[in-house]
Design a protein around this motif. Structure first.
Motif, short mmCIF file in Angstrom:
data_model
loop_
_atom_site.label_atom_id
_atom_site.label_comp_id
_atom_site.label_asym_id
_atom_site.label_seq_id
_atom_site.Cartn_x
_atom_site.Cartn_y
_atom_site.Cartn_z
N ALA A 622 1.03 -1.18 0.08
CA ALA A 622 0.01 -0.08 -0.12
C ALA A 622 0.91 1.21 -0.05
O ALA A 622 0.74 2.15 -0.78
N ILE A 623 1.86 1.12 0.60
CA ILE A 623 2.72 2.31 0.91
C ILE A 623 3.38 2.60 -0.66
O ILE A 623 3.58 3.79 -1.07
N VAL A 624 3.94 1.75 -1.35
CA VAL A 624 4.58 1.80 -2.62
C VAL A 624 3.57 2.25 -3.51
O VAL A 624 3.70 3.28 -4.38
N LEU A 625 2.52 1.62 -3.44
CA LEU A 625 1.42 2.05 -4.31
C LEU A 625 0.95 3.64 -4.24
O LEU A 625 0.86 4.20 -5.25
N SER A 626 0.77 3.78 -3.06
CA SER A 626 0.18 5.33 -2.89
C SER A 626 1.42 6.21 -3.22
O SER A 626 1.01 7.33 -3.63
N LEU A 627 2.55 5.92 -3.14
CA LEU A 627 3.84 6.75 -3.30
C LEU A 627 3.80 6.89 -4.82
O LEU A 627 4.06 8.09 -5.32
N LEU A 628 3.69 5.80 -5.31
CA LEU A 628 4.05 5.86 -6.78
C LEU A 628 2.68 6.47 -7.76
O LEU A 628 2.94 7.37 -8.55
N VAL A 629 1.47 6.28 -7.16
CA VAL A 629 0.20 6.90 -7.60
C VAL A 629 0.21 8.31 -7.35
O VAL A 629 0.17 9.17 -8.25
N GLY A 630 0.86 8.88 -6.12
CA GLY A 630 0.74 10.31 -5.63
C GLY A 630 1.95 10.93 -6.63
O GLY A 630 1.68 11.95 -6.97
N VAL A 631 3.10 10.48 -6.83
CA VAL A 631 3.99 11.11 -7.61
C VAL A 631 3.56 11.29 -9.14
O VAL A 631 3.82 12.45 -9.74
N ALA A 632 2.99 10.11 -9.66
CA ALA A 632 2.65 10.00 -10.92
C ALA A 632 1.49 10.92 -11.25
O ALA A 632 1.16 11.26 -12.22
#
Length: 794
Positions: A622-632
């Motif tokens: 969830a942390i990785v998904l949220s970080l990637l989605v937030g940055v992209a």
């Protein structure tokens, strides 16, 4: 004052109310389960979804309600069990009221009570000594000094200490929370689920995740609001990422595992006085056993009285010495059973009560002279009597010598105050002198051996099978006894304890070289003539060599070692002082309960580690998904209802079974690094697979719901494979568990109502096949990554 308080005075006096060590209040349990940081965060998110989104996306809030209710119910079950067992474990206090001796519960002691003391009895309140008959009190648990303190009328005594020799009485001057020990250790007297590597590791996970959730959650909210035309969709997308990051069930499952472990052990009449002891049970690799009361049953039978010289009143002297103590030990009780009364003319004047440090007692009977009774290798310095005693001890019997002496040392001298002892080696507890006689050289000069006394010890019928269990489980057993090494060796050999024939006399061991002592402890199994202070040194030396040490015992000579051991286990029939310092008490006095105790600890720790792997894999993906989605700046690949479904099938339901499952794996240090080595690579690869699946579907002509369905299929399959890896080694019920979770998901995709409720549309065959293919590749990569990471050391 000798008559104590009257009933009327007791009714109006301040009672001894002290919080129970093993339990906390209902309000404290509710607060601990309801008022948590994660519950606050999820409560706010729940409210946001109910306001701006669809109610189906708020199902994660019900999980929190269930978690709170389950946590409270389980802990209340444990509380009821602990409280019932704690009442059983409470040793009654001897008081004198209205001129009569009575037994009262500790909480019924009042200010001003006249409390009676004997060997092994602990002081629950502070007071002033008014009667002393050779009374010696051990204050080591308060001061750290192991030497017993002789108490005379007018001296102060403090709660937390215990009597080791003689008898006496004191008036309670401070009770309840005013008592010294309660003030000194107020926190230790309260119920607690924590301080252990396991609990500390979980707390650190929670702390660091909290710091990650705040900035990543803020980034995700900003990203979703900025790039989504629909405010409600943006809120639900952000909530989906934040909720999935929170390992809301990890603390719950840990608490449930501990609580259920306590209840299970409680059914076997095993009182766990400190819940972290459950963890200690799993880590034990050395078990130190005190022979008397552990390998042998409590109590002894007088066997033979063998006169060595004619013309001496052997039986009269034995009877007189056995009736000296108001609270006789097992030896005196066995002699009393045969000689029930004292003959006329045997009134004792000067006396030296028995103590574990001295290993003998004595008295001066006026015209009858001074007599001593104790261990032959302490009272005698060679000779025919000594040799005969050694032959008898080789059969496994406990052997005592009855002797006459010209002079009787005072209690202070008998403790070793300035008197040399025979033998060589280390210090004796409470003596401050060279061991081998505990300060008896003055008495040896004139001791005449009059008779040898043998007592039969009853080997526990369950001892052999229990010791065999520990051997299979890789737990090394050390027999540590104050008895003659030859006698201890005979009993240990009969129980097939490895190397029992090479018994070591502890008086010959180095006491000032911990490294050398540790080597000897590692290479030998049976030790005799071990003093109380040496028992404590044994525990410390074993711990210094990296061992996790459990110590069992039932007498006051075991108190210091029990306190310092990683896990102290007291027998239910043991002294009140012993049961007070132990983390675990075997209330039914069954040695055969120990395998269940150790097995329960291993079950709890191994299962919590599995559960932690599950929850933290979810957190990291969830942390990785949220970080990637937030940055992209793209849409989050699934909604809260989707994470609720997959989390329930791959984490929630399986975790409940795994947390309570049987297992016999011995826990090893390094809980936190091991979990991270599994959860981080597994979580990162799950996140990459989900994002890739969502991107592949979203780049086509499918609808948003179909794209999300593709991501959900990938999310389920990858996390389901993580579940399979965690449940290994697979057996029939674990296979059934993981198969039923897969079947439930597959069935859910085929039922229209379920598909509609969870917003799933698996109609795009190309997306579905791509999701399955990506999941298979990700599953292989997860298996390899976890295996490689598992070989690394931090």
């Amino acid at each position: 004052m000798a008559n104590g308080l009257t009933s009327a005075q007791v009714a109006g006096a301040k009672p001894n109310h002290v919080p129970r060590r093993s339990s906390r209040s209902l309000s404290a349990i509710v607060r601990a389960n309801v008022f948590t940081l994660f519950n606050l965060v999820i409560g706010v998110l729940w409210a946001l979804v109910l306001i701006f989104g669809e109610w189906q996306d708020s199902l994660f809030g019900l999980v929190i309600v269930a978690n709170v209710l389950i946590g409270i119910v389980q802990e209340l079950r444990a509380k009821r069990t602990l409280d019932k067992l704690a009442v059983i474990n409470e040793a009654p206090v001897r008081v004198r009221r209205d001129g009569e001796e009575r037994l009262v519960q500790p909480r019924h002691v009042v200010l001003g009570d006249l409390i009676l003391l004997g060997p092994g009895e602990r002081l629950l309140v502070d007071g002033e000594v008014v009667e002393s008959d050779g009374l010696e009190v051990d204050e080591s648990l308060l001061t750290g000094e192991a030497d017993p303190v002789h108490k005379q009328p007018g001296d102060e005594v403090l709660s937390g200490s215990f009597a080791v020799a003689g008898a006496g009485a004191f008036v309670a001057t401070r009770v309840g929370t005013d008592a010294y020990a309660v003030k000194l250790a107020e926190e230790a007297s309260k119920f607690h689920l924590a301080h252990s590597e396991l609990r500390e590791g979980v707390a650190n996970f929670i702390k660091y995740i909290t710091w990650l959730v705040i900035p990543i959650g803020a980034l995700l909210i900003y990203s979703q609001l900025k790039h989504s035309a629909d405010f409600g969709t943006a809120i639900t997308g952000a909530v989906a990422g934040i909720v999935t990051m929170i390992p809301e069930g990890l603390v719950l499952m840990t608490s449930i595992a501990f609580a259920v472990g306590v209840v299970r052990l409680g059914r076997r009449k095993c009182l766990v006085q400190e819940l972290p002891a459950i963890e200690g049970l799993a880590r034990v690799d050395v078990l130190c056993l005190d022979k008397t009361g552990t390998l042998t049953a409590g109590g002894m039978d007088l066997d033979q009285v063998l006169p060595l010289r004619d013309g001496h009143p052997v039986e009269e002297a034995l009877a007189a010495l056995a009736h000296l103590d108001q609270s006789p030990n097992a030896t005196a009780q066995a002699i009393r059973a045969r000689y029930r009364s004292v003959q006329d003319g045997w009134a004792a004047g000067e006396t030296v009560p028995f103590s574990s440090a001295r290993k003998w007692s004595g008295a001066h009977f006026g015209e009858r002279g001074a007599w001593v009774l104790g261990a032959p290798d302490v009272l005698l310095d060679g000779g025919d009597a000594y040799d005969q005693a050694a032959e008898l001890a080789a059969t496994g019997a406990r052997v005592l010598v009855l002797g006459r002496t010209r002079t009787l040392p005072t209690p202070q001298q008998a403790s070793g105050a300035g008197i040399e002892a025979s033998g060589a080696g280390g210090e004796v507890a409470g003596a401050g002198v060279e061991p081998g006689g505990a300060g008896v050289e003055a008495a040896q000069a004139g001791i005449e051996a009059v008779a040898l006394v043998t007592l039969k010890q009853r080997v526990r019928p369950d001892a052999h099978e229990t010791l065999r269990y520990f051997a299979k489980q890789g737990v090394t057993v050390k027999v540590i006894s104050g008895d003659n090494p030859t006698a201890v060796s005979a009993i240990a050999t009969g129980l097939e304890i490895p190397d029992a024939h090479r018994a070591v006399d502890a008086r010959d061991l180095p006491y000032d070289d911990e490294a050398k002592l540790g080597e000897l402890l590692d290479s030998h199994t049976v030790f005799g003539r071990v003093s109380p202070r040496q028992k404590r040194q044994f525990v410390t030396a074993l711990q210094a060599r990296g061992h996790t040490v459990a110590m069992t015992g039932d007498g006051v000579n075991d108190v210091l070692a029990l306190k310092d051991a990683d896990l102290g286990i007291a027998m239910g029939a043991g002294s009140p002082a012993t049961k007070a310092v132990a983390q675990v008490v075997l209330l039914d006095d069954k040695f055969a309960t120990l395998p269940h105790v150790v097995g329960e600890g291993r079950r709890v720790l191994a299962n919590i580690e599995r559960v932690s792997n599950l929850f933290l894999t979810k957190t990291f993906y969830a942390i990785v998904l949220s970080l990637l989605v937030g940055v992209a700046g793209v849409m989050f690949p699934f909604a809260p209802r989707h994470s609720t479904l997959t989390n329930a099938l791959t984490i929630g339901v399986p975790a409940l079974f795994l947390a309570l499952a049987p297992t016999f794996e011995r826990s090893k240090p390094g809980f936190v690094p091991r979990v991270l080595r599994f959860a981080v690579p597994a979580g990162v690869l799950c996140a990459a697979a989900v994002l890739l699946s969502f991107w592949a579907a979203h780049s086509g002509t499918s609808t948003l719901v179909e794209d999300q369905t593709s991501a959900v299929i990938t999310l389920f399959l990858t996390t389901w494979w993580v579940l399979v890896l965690i449940t290994r080694p697979l057996n029939w019920w674990r296979i059934a568990l993981v198969a039923s979770m897969a079947a439930a998901f597959a069935i859910g995709l085929t039922i229209p109502f379920v598909r509609h409720f969870f917003a799933l549309e698996p109609g795009n065959l190309g997306n579905n096949l791509a999701a399955i293919g990506i999941s298979i590749v990700a599953g292989v990569m997860i298996s390899v990554a976890v295996k490689v990471a598992g070989t690394l050391r931090t």
